[in-house]
Design an enzyme around this catalytic site. Structure first.
Site, PDB file in Angstrom:
ATOM      1  N   TYR A 142       1.002  -1.838   0.081  1.00  0.00           N
ATOM      2  CA  TYR A 142      -0.163   0.078   0.019  1.00  0.00           C
ATOM      3  C   TYR A 142       0.927   1.264   0.037  1.00  0.00           C
ATOM      4  O   TYR A 142       1.980   1.116   0.849  1.00  0.00           O
ATOM      5  CB  TYR A 142      -0.579   0.348   1.437  1.00  0.00           C
ATOM      6  CG  TYR A 142      -2.069   1.147   1.478  1.00  0.00           C
ATOM      7  CD1 TYR A 142      -2.680   1.210   0.481  1.00  0.00           C
ATOM      8  CD2 TYR A 142      -1.266   2.561   2.442  1.00  0.00           C
ATOM      9  CE1 TYR A 142      -3.581   2.368   0.649  1.00  0.00           C
ATOM     10  CE2 TYR A 142      -2.439   3.136   2.165  1.00  0.00           C
ATOM     11  CZ  TYR A 142      -3.096   4.143   1.566  1.00  0.00           C
ATOM     12  OH  TYR A 142      -4.566   4.370   1.657  1.00  0.00           O
ATOM     13  N   ASP A 237       9.305   3.112  -0.617  1.00  0.00           N
ATOM     14  CA  ASP A 237       8.057   3.543  -0.190  1.00  0.00           C
ATOM     15  C   ASP A 237       8.563   3.373   1.350  1.00  0.00           C
ATOM     16  O   ASP A 237       8.340   2.002   1.868  1.00  0.00           O
ATOM     17  CB  ASP A 237       6.919   2.906  -0.512  1.00  0.00           C
ATOM     18  CG  ASP A 237       6.029   3.844   0.843  1.00  0.00           C
ATOM     19  OD1 ASP A 237       6.189   4.427   1.486  1.00  0.00           O
ATOM     20  OD2 ASP A 237       4.870   3.983   0.024  1.00  0.00           O
ATOM     21  N   LYS A 265       4.397   9.455   8.614  1.00  0.00           N
ATOM     22  CA  LYS A 265       5.286   8.944  10.173  1.00  0.00           C
ATOM     23  C   LYS A 265       5.780   9.493  10.850  1.00  0.00           C
ATOM     24  O   LYS A 265       5.886  10.513  11.255  1.00  0.00           O
ATOM     25  CB  LYS A 265       4.436   7.457  10.133  1.00  0.00           C
ATOM     26  CG  LYS A 265       3.209   7.109   9.280  1.00  0.00           C
ATOM     27  CD  LYS A 265       3.604   5.719   8.629  1.00  0.00           C
ATOM     28  CE  LYS A 265       2.265   5.099   8.266  1.00  0.00           C
ATOM     29  NZ  LYS A 265       1.158   5.366   8.997  1.00  0.00           N
TER      30      LYS A 265
END
Ligand code: HOZ
Length: 428
Positions: A142, A237, A265
């Site tokens: 994802y 990623d 994050k």
């Protein structure tokens, strides 16, 4: 009726599904999500006053624990001087400098507001730089909710069975090629056929959106080799793994240099943030130094930048990652022991303080297909059992768990005592 139930009912009238990000709705595990009132260290407290040990950590950012005093005071001090200017600040330079210093392959970095923004911008850059349209991603990985990445996607998309979302045009989807994670032979075969049309391979170096799935030895190295052979770019990623599995991210842990990296994050200390960066010759193609356009009013926002800087200082303390590592090992070994004692087939995975647990008979879980074969019903019982005992895990088999520095030995002992009780009920 609890307060969470009341709020959830109200929320569903004004917010789709009652939540601002799908997995939070508990749809796949059933029940009502606790609405959170506050959090300190390793602990969440919901609006009904129930306390939980938290292994979600806001899906990764809270590596130092919730409400760390240094992060809180950085945000407070900054807020008093203005929340956003839409003009350059020195703090952005400082954060960018730190990122470039710590993440091995990043020579330049652009700050954005979310991981989705970071990945979609990195792809635009890759396409512009290579003058090719196609990209390769892996099933169950994802990379945020940009159109071209919502094909065979993990996380909520997999949880709700819509890995390729309606609303993504077939033309866009056509340019996104997908293969099973960890299948290097398939990547070689695809590049043999279409290698000169592929702009980039984008990959979560440790997949964290189909549960936690580790790269097989040689997989990431193989992707690097294939990209070099065909002139495609390798994009890691690291929104989840960056500053998490290691201070220098998965690329430092596995010693592979991608061309571009996306972050998010942890570098925002819990505030909305994202970043993408990499080779200088590529990043200099970004506007205004180059023609590839990307912009944002809140990019480099002072509050997010201050929180991120405070967080980077905390995680740079000597022994921080070593301590996290052995505590996470203790937790995952402990859970595995109680499940084994209770006769529950399972497979635990871990890199640094990121971990996963599959209820499966299979000896390995290396891709989405294998992850999807695990026993979802047993996962749901595990999840609700643990929640009932005051342990908050991600409400989907397709998510990873995260430990923070605030998860001390006694917090882990408490978790293991809960796990022992719940494990004993899982084979009934
Ligand atoms: N898709 C996110 C985790 N992989 C969930 C984000 C959230 O609900 O906050």
């Amino acid at each position: 009726m609890t307060l969470s139930e009341k709020f959830f009912k109200k929320a569903q009238q004004v917010i789709p599904g009652g939540v601002n990000s799908p997995v939070r709705a508990f749809k796949s595990v059933g029940g009502t999500p606790p609405f959170i009132r506050e959090a300190q260290g390793a602990t969440l407290i919901d609006v009904d006053g129930k306390r939980y040990i938290d292994y979600v950590g806001s899906w990764g950012p809270m590596i130092a624990g919730h409400s760390h005093p240094h992060v809180v005071s950085a945000i407070k001090n900054t807020a008093e001087k203005g929340a956003s200017f839409g003009a350059p600040t020195y703090a952005e330079v400082y954060l960018a400098q730190k990122i470039v210093e710590i993440v091995p392959s990043m020579e330049m970095v652009r700050l954005v507001n979310s991981g989705t923004e970071a990945t979609m911008s990195a792809l635009r850059l890759a396409r512009a730089a290579t003058k090719r349209d196609a990209i390769l991603k892996f099933d169950g990985c994802y990379h945020g909710h940009a159109d071209s990445l919502l094909v065979s996607a993990g996380s909520g998309a997999a949880t709700f069975g819509v890995p390729s979302s309606p609303g993504v045009t077939s033309k866009t989807a056509e340019d996104t090629l997908t293969l099973p994670f960890n299948d290097l032979q398939a990547v070689d075969a695809l590049f043999l056929k279409k290698g000169m049309q592929i702009a980039a391979i984008i990959v979560e170096p440790v997949a964290g959106n189909m549960g936690c799935v580790l790269p097989k030895p040689g997989f990431l190295e193989g992707l690097r080799r294939i990209c070099d052979t065909y002139g495609a770019l390798l994009i890691f990623d690291e929104v989840m793994t960056g500053f998490r599995v290691d201070r220098g991210g998965a690329q430092h842990y596995y010693n592979i240099k991608p061309d571009l990296t996306t972050l998010g994050k942890i570098i925002g200390g819990g505030l909305p943030v994202g970043a993408y960066g990499g080779r200088r010759d590529l990043m200099e193609q970004i506007s205004p130094s180059g023609p590839v356009y990307q912009a944002g009013t809140l990019s480099g926002n002072p509050l997010a930048t201050a929180a991120g800087m405070a967080m980077i200082k905390i995680i740079s303390a000597p022994g921080f990652y070593e301590t996290l590592d052995w505590r996470t090992q203790r937790l995952t070994d402990g859970i595995s022991d109680v499940l084994t004692q209770a006769g529950v087939p399972h497979l635990g995975t871990r890199v640094g303080s990121m971990f996963g647990l599959f209820f499966t008979d299979e000896p390995v879980v290396e891709n989405f297909e294998q992850a999807a074969r695990s026993n979802m019903n047993r996962f749901n019982r595990w999840f609700h059992g643990m929640l009932g005992e005051g342990v908050y895990l991600a409400p989907s088999q397709y998510e990873a768990g995260f430990l923070s520095f605030a998860h001390t030995d006694s917090v882990i002992d408490e978790t293991l005592a809960a796990a022992k009780k719940v494990a004993a009920t899982l084979m009934d």
